[in-house]
Design a protein around this motif. Sequence first.
Motif, short mmCIF file in Angstrom:
data_model
loop_
_atom_site.label_atom_id
_atom_site.label_comp_id
_atom_site.label_asym_id
_atom_site.label_seq_id
_atom_site.Cartn_x
_atom_site.Cartn_y
_atom_site.Cartn_z
N UNK A 282 0.95 -1.29 0.03
CA UNK A 282 0.12 -0.03 -0.12
C UNK A 282 0.96 1.40 -0.15
N UNK A 283 0.53 2.31 -0.79
CA UNK A 283 1.02 3.63 -0.78
C UNK A 283 1.48 3.95 -2.14
N UNK A 284 2.44 5.03 -2.36
CA UNK A 284 3.19 5.61 -1.32
C UNK A 284 3.28 6.82 -1.91
N UNK A 285 2.41 7.73 -2.43
CA UNK A 285 2.62 9.13 -3.10
C UNK A 285 2.65 10.25 -1.51
N UNK A 286 3.64 11.14 -1.95
CA UNK A 286 4.14 11.93 -0.97
C UNK A 286 3.00 12.87 -0.77
N UNK A 287 2.32 12.95 0.48
CA UNK A 287 1.04 13.82 0.87
C UNK A 287 1.27 15.18 0.06
N UNK A 288 2.48 15.79 -0.05
CA UNK A 288 2.82 17.23 -0.15
C UNK A 288 2.54 17.32 -1.67
N UNK A 289 2.62 16.29 -2.51
CA UNK A 289 2.11 16.48 -3.87
C UNK A 289 0.80 17.01 -4.19
N UNK A 290 -0.13 16.53 -3.16
CA UNK A 290 -1.44 16.90 -3.22
C UNK A 290 -1.35 18.68 -2.96
N UNK A 291 -0.41 19.33 -2.67
CA UNK A 291 -0.55 20.81 -2.36
C UNK A 291 -0.22 21.46 -3.71
N UNK A 292 0.19 20.54 -4.96
CA UNK A 292 0.81 21.22 -6.01
C UNK A 292 -0.76 21.70 -7.04
N UNK A 293 -0.18 21.74 -8.22
CA UNK A 293 -1.07 22.01 -9.27
C UNK A 293 -1.62 20.57 -9.91
N UNK A 294 -3.02 20.62 -10.22
CA UNK A 294 -3.70 19.36 -10.67
C UNK A 294 -2.73 18.39 -11.70
N UNK A 295 -2.21 19.17 -12.65
CA UNK A 295 -1.17 18.44 -13.72
C UNK A 295 -0.17 17.70 -12.77
N UNK A 296 0.49 18.36 -11.96
CA UNK A 296 1.50 17.71 -10.98
C UNK A 296 0.92 16.60 -10.42
N UNK A 297 -0.26 16.74 -9.77
CA UNK A 297 -0.91 15.41 -8.97
C UNK A 297 -1.18 14.27 -9.98
N UNK A 298 -1.53 14.41 -11.18
CA UNK A 298 -1.74 13.58 -12.38
C UNK A 298 -0.32 12.75 -12.47
N UNK A 299 0.66 13.81 -12.80
CA UNK A 299 2.01 13.31 -13.23
C UNK A 299 2.44 12.28 -12.06
N UNK A 300 2.47 12.56 -10.95
CA UNK A 300 3.10 11.91 -9.82
C UNK A 300 2.29 10.52 -9.52
N UNK A 301 1.18 10.82 -9.53
CA UNK A 301 0.13 9.47 -9.49
C UNK A 301 0.57 8.35 -10.26
N UNK A 302 0.54 8.85 -11.57
CA UNK A 302 0.82 7.95 -12.62
C UNK A 302 2.24 7.31 -12.41
N UNK A 303 3.20 7.86 -11.77
CA UNK A 303 4.59 7.61 -11.75
C UNK A 303 4.45 6.49 -10.62
N UNK A 304 3.60 6.83 -9.58
CA UNK A 304 3.16 5.42 -8.51
C UNK A 304 2.90 4.45 -9.08
N UNK A 305 1.80 4.37 -9.76
CA UNK A 305 1.27 3.10 -10.56
C UNK A 305 2.26 2.54 -11.32
N UNK A 306 3.10 3.28 -12.04
CA UNK A 306 4.13 2.78 -13.00
C UNK A 306 5.05 1.90 -12.14
N UNK A 307 5.52 2.52 -11.06
CA UNK A 307 6.76 2.08 -10.53
C UNK A 307 6.18 0.72 -9.65
N UNK A 308 4.84 0.66 -9.38
CA UNK A 308 4.51 -0.84 -8.86
C UNK A 308 4.50 -1.67 -10.28
N UNK A 309 4.07 -1.18 -11.21
CA UNK A 309 3.84 -1.95 -12.45
C UNK A 309 2.67 -2.74 -12.75
N UNK A 310 2.77 -3.78 -13.62
CA UNK A 310 1.74 -4.56 -13.98
C UNK A 310 1.25 -5.48 -12.79
#
Length: 347
Positions: A282-310
């Motif tokens: 379970x995890x692991x987005x940095x909560x501070x990302x949610x203080x950024x602009x929406x496009x940053x939120x999307x970009x960083x969320x995609x990175x988390x999904x991708x780091x876990x992988x298929x």
Amino acid sequence: MKQKNDIFLKACRRESTERTPIWIMRQAGRYLPEYRKIRQRYDFLTMIKTPEIASEVTIQPIEIIGVDAGIIFSDILVLPEAMGLKLYIDEVGGPKFEKNIQNEEDVDRLIIPDPTDKLKYVLNAIELTKRNIDVPLIGFSGSPWTLFAYMVDGSKDFRNAKVLIYSHSKLAHKLLEKIAVSVSRFLISQIESGADAVQIFDTWGGILNRETFEEFSLRYIHYVVEAVKSKFASTVPVILYSKGTWQWMERIIGSGCDVISIDWTFDLKEARERVGDRVSIQGNLDPVVLLSKPDVVVREALKVIDRYGRGDGHIFNLGHGILPETPVDNVKILVETVKSESRKYHK
Ligand code: CP3
């Protein structure tokens, strides 16, 4: 009643799901205007001790942001209170105890509470909430060590708690044993009242070194997991959030938990390689990302999904609790992004 959504529980068991489930630590809280409106009228302790209010606040993020699980609105410090420590709310610093544990007499005075008596309000809030939601409900407790840290200490870095384990380890163990039995009973009661999974918050595990972590934190987490598992076998997932302790990941899995919840300082891909198919992550987005602009939120969320992988076995969450300053729209964007973009990582 709507169709039941149980993908969170499936992911805890590493079963196949069509997308990655998401919930957010501290999802019921001050970032929601609907929460602040109720909080203006009641103090925090009244809110958690009134099942109707606790339940209403638990349901808010399920309806407003669309998470795949609820977590009962309460606090880890209600258990030490039930053991005999007077709890009050410092409007600046949060919940605190009137007097911390200082000596053996203080430890002896603590009781191992019967949750159906002293913590009935939590159990009632769980029962009430379960009647009104279509997603699984998570119960929780602090880990014995994290509760110990608050019970012994009023300081920010928990130095008094650490002095106690280094200098008076026998007394520390006596207190930890009492807390571990209390935690086990409390979690079992939450499950008996309807909680579908439980999470242990070892928020302060990471202030220990390897030796003291094993002896004063992990050992008691192990005891708690075993107590819960011996009662419910593998039917109820146990999630372990231990902040800042990823370097001991293999040892942590040895506690018998089903899911490890990791903070943002560790890489999901490496974590997955190290745990294999033994536990979900379970995890692991940095909560501070949610203080950024929406496009940053999307970009960083995609990175988390991708780091876990298929594949299965990932539950999207933050690496620690959501910050009160978080814009609600960012949280909605995060949930929508995970719900839609994780599909291609599943069969
Ligand atoms: O996740 C949820 O939505 C469920 C509710 C929940 C709360 N606290 C509500 C809360 C949970 C799971 C907790 C756990 C908790 N409480 C932890 C472990 C997790 C973590 O964040 O590390 C700890 C260490 C505590 C102790 C605690 N409670 C502190 C230190 C504070 C003050 C800091 C703060 O955030 O205000 C709290 C208060 C608290 N617990 C609030 C909430 C919603 C804020 C209360 C308010 O003023 O409205």
